[in-house]
Scaffold this active site. Structure first.
Site, PDB file in Angstrom:
ATOM      1  CB  THR A  18      -0.682   0.158   1.301  1.00 52.64           C
ATOM      2  OG1 THR A  18      -0.138   0.161   2.318  1.00 52.64           O
ATOM      3  CG2 THR A  18      -1.868  -1.137   1.141  1.00 52.64           C
TER       4      THR A  18
ATOM      5  CD  GLU B 178      -4.981  -2.018   2.161  1.00 51.57           C
ATOM      6  OE1 GLU B 178      -5.453  -1.366   1.505  1.00 51.57           O
ATOM      7  OE2 GLU B 178      -4.304  -1.439   3.071  1.00 51.57           O
TER       8      GLU B 178
ATOM      9  CE  LYS C  47     -11.840  13.827  12.862  1.00 53.70           C
ATOM     10  NZ  LYS C  47     -10.516  13.470  12.396  1.00 53.70           N
TER      11      LYS C  47
ATOM     12  CD1 TRP D 234     -16.221  14.864  11.980  1.00 50.07           C
ATOM     13  CD2 TRP D 234     -16.858  12.951  10.964  1.00 50.07           C
ATOM     14  NE1 TRP D 234     -15.667  13.780  12.849  1.00 50.07           N
ATOM     15  CE2 TRP D 234     -15.954  12.548  12.296  1.00 50.07           C
ATOM     16  CE3 TRP D 234     -17.034  11.845  10.154  1.00 50.07           C
ATOM     17  CZ2 TRP D 234     -15.706  11.250  12.400  1.00 50.07           C
ATOM     18  CZ3 TRP D 234     -16.751  10.693  10.471  1.00 50.07           C
ATOM     19  CH2 TRP D 234     -16.046  10.192  11.676  1.00 50.07           C
TER      20      TRP D 234
END
Ligand code: AMP
Length: 571
Positions: free
Chosen positions: A215, A360, A468, A473
């Site tokens: 990754t 993944e 935030k 959010w």
């Protein structure tokens, strides 16, 4: 003995262990099906393609320059030669073979050859920093490294730090082989040249490892994701179907997405599995080169990241060209901006399929094709749907949870941590011991998302990039997508900047299309009314270039570092 069903009674003498009564409870015992064991091994895919679609072409823009044409039959034979040669070189089950290469026929056939002996193709992303390449190859303990001509100079600089590599194979022929001091270096065509392809694929369990991909690792060291034969075969099979990648024998597919980006989104397997023609772009990914290939080869479906499609679009718009055979654009890897969906669909008559996934997940986790219940959508409502990352195909279970792991509703509004499980989702990282799944076996993707009542998921942000503000959010992705809709903005990124009262507020960073500056107030005015007032960025900063990671995503970590000293305007 308790009563049995008629069918069970008939089978009992041969195949069934009768149910019994233990402690007063009736229990059953497994009755196995009578189907053959037919392990899902990758070489079966190329065997099939050679037998049923042997004459179907794989066309590549070679690294040496000219267009190269081959077929699945030839790839099949040459993959066997690769297996034969690897065996002669002492490569055995479980060994790792690195590839540092563009999308070409040689790279493709080497995958089948490597997996054909039970070894593991380890794709290395050439866009990584040399130090990261060294780290990855050493972590994987690769034994042979297959490289394109383009990367020979890079490898010459780092080869003394790669002690596990016993041989470098340059994916070219003798005529193009450079002078090099790389250990035991050989031109690929010479390396397989002495083999006749008379080779029986190795036999092993379908759960055997087949591919390794690290990754991008924006923090810490990269982590290796280890695909199995079974996961790759199932993943490719489940994605080829009409409502996913829609690959058929008559398709002509251009995987711009590199083989080193998580299995090129399964296309290296799904195309031969379906008998589709493959068009491999080699090293030239600019708009003009892609357009030329798409037109010359009659590409019907092309897959790539938004950055690449932005280059193609710029070319089409500048030159006033149209795509005459292409019907479908698969866009993924990062969020597809609304403006891109609109232009492709409205101005060019293409169907955009927005896909989301990650290394993944082999990598595809969702696709935005239109479900039957939504087939009447048109205009803005259809674009609204297409901007979402889509719904999970068979084989991917999805949920959103809060920080405590409690599942959140699929109402299209509630954000949560996106978690997944499935037959092609990782359960651990290569040479790492820690458990990465929750109690129900789900993997936390690190993305924050909503899921609507129709099952369509929309990525709000990476959990570490979400802003935030006052306990709520703000999605940086949504602001970025909106900002790039402004005609003067070439690229946009949004990061959270510390704020005394709200804890964090959004800063919009833009690259102008023309010239060194841009009308900042105009950009904000363009965004106003399209998002909640408190989502509006507190400021706009203009820069010449936005930093990207090796997989083409905005490098927010670097951007945050670049703006560490920056303070928001008072007010
Ligand atoms: P990688 O493993 O390098 O492919 O990166 C996976 C990550 O890319 C995901 O976890 C997402 O954050 C991001 N990503 C991939 N596809 C999309 C998409 N269509 N929209 C938004 N983010 C995406």
């Amino acid at each position: 003995m308790p009563a049995q069903t008629g069918i069970a009674n008939r089978r009992e003498p041969f195949h069934c262990q009768a149910s019994r009564t233990t402690g007063g409870k009736q229990t059953g015992e497994t009755m196995l099906g009578l189907m053959q064991d037919w392990p899902l091994l990758i070489h079966r895919v190329i065997d099939y393609a050679a037998r049923q679609h042997g004459a179907r072409e794989v066309v590549s823009r070679s690294v040496e320059g000219p267009i190269h044409r081959t077929t699945y039959s030839e790839i099949h034979i040459r993959a066997k030669k690769v297996s034969q040669r690897l065996t002669q070189d002492g490569i055995v089950l479980g060994d790792r073979i690195a590839t540092l290469a563009w999308n070409t026929w040689r790279h493709l056939e080497s995958w089948y050859g490597i997996t054909g002996v039970g070894a593991i193709y380890h794709t290395v992303n050439p866009r990584l920093f040399p130090d990261q390449i060294v780290w990855i190859v050493n972590n994987a303990q690769d034994r042979i490294l297959l490289t394109d001509l383009s990367f020979v100079p890079l490898l010459e600089k780092i080869a003394d730090q790669l002690p596990t590599i016993e041989r470098y194979v340059v994916l070219t022929d003798a005529a193009h082989m450079p002078q090099t001091n790389l250990k035991n270096a050989m031109a690929y065509e010479d390396w397989i040249g002495a083999c006749d392809g008379d080779f029986d694929w190795a036999q092993f369990d379908e759960k055997t490892a087949a591919g390794l991909c690290y990754t991008s690792g924006t923090t810490g060291n990269p982590k290796g994701v280890l695909y199995s034969h079974r996961s790759n075969v199932l993943h490719s099979m489940s994605l080829a179907h009409a409502d996913a990648l829609a690959i058929r024998a008559s398709s002509v597919v251009l995987p711009v997405v590199p083989l080193f980006h998580a299995n090129s989104w399964s296309l290296a397997f799904s195309c031969p599995m379906m008998g589709a023609k493959m068009v491999m772009p080699g090293p030239r990914l600019d708009g003009a080169s892609l357009y030329e290939l798409m037109e010359q080869e009659g590409v019907t479906m092309a897959a790539g990241v938004p950055t690449v499609w932005a280059m193609l679009l710029a070319f089409l718009q500048k030159e006033g060209k149209r795509l005459s055979t292409t019907k479908q654009m698969l866009v993924g890897g990062s969020a597809c901006p609304r403006a891109m969906v609109e232009v492709f669909e409205r101005d060019y008559g293409l169907t955009v399929v927005h896909a989301w996934g990650m290394t993944e997940m082999s990598p595809i986790g969702s696709l935005g094709s239109v479900k039957a219940s939504l087939s009447g959508l048109e205009g803005e409502a259809l674009i609204d749907l297409k901007v979402k990352q889509g719904y999970a195909p068979f084989g991917v279970d999805m949920k959103i949870t809060d920080d405590s792991g409690k599942e959140l509703p699929w109402d299209g509004k509630t954000f949560g941590r996106l978690k997944v499980s499935g037959f092609a989702v990782t359960k651990g990282y290569f040479r790492h011991d820690e458990n990465i799944l929750d109690d129900a076996g789900f993997f936390d993707t690190g993305d924050v998302a909503t899921i609507d009542p129709n099952g369509y998921m929309q990525i709000t942000d990476r959990s570490k990039d979400v802003i935030k503000s006052g306990g709520e959010w703000i999605s940086s992705i949504e602001l970025e997508n909106l900002a790039v809709g402004h005609p003067d903005v070439a690229e946009a990124a949004v990061i959270g900047v510390a704020h005394q009262k709200w804890s964090e507020r959004p800063l919009l960073v833009v690259v102008p299309k023309e010239g060194p500056t841009i009308d900042k107030a105009g950009v904000l005015a363009f965004m106003e009314g399209k998002i909640a007032r408190w989502w509006m960025p507190d400021d706009v900063q203009v820069i010449a270039e936005i930093p990207h990671t090796a997989t083409g995503k905005i490098n927010k970590l670097k951007l945050r570092e670049d703006f560490r000293e920056y303070r928001l305007p008072e007010g």
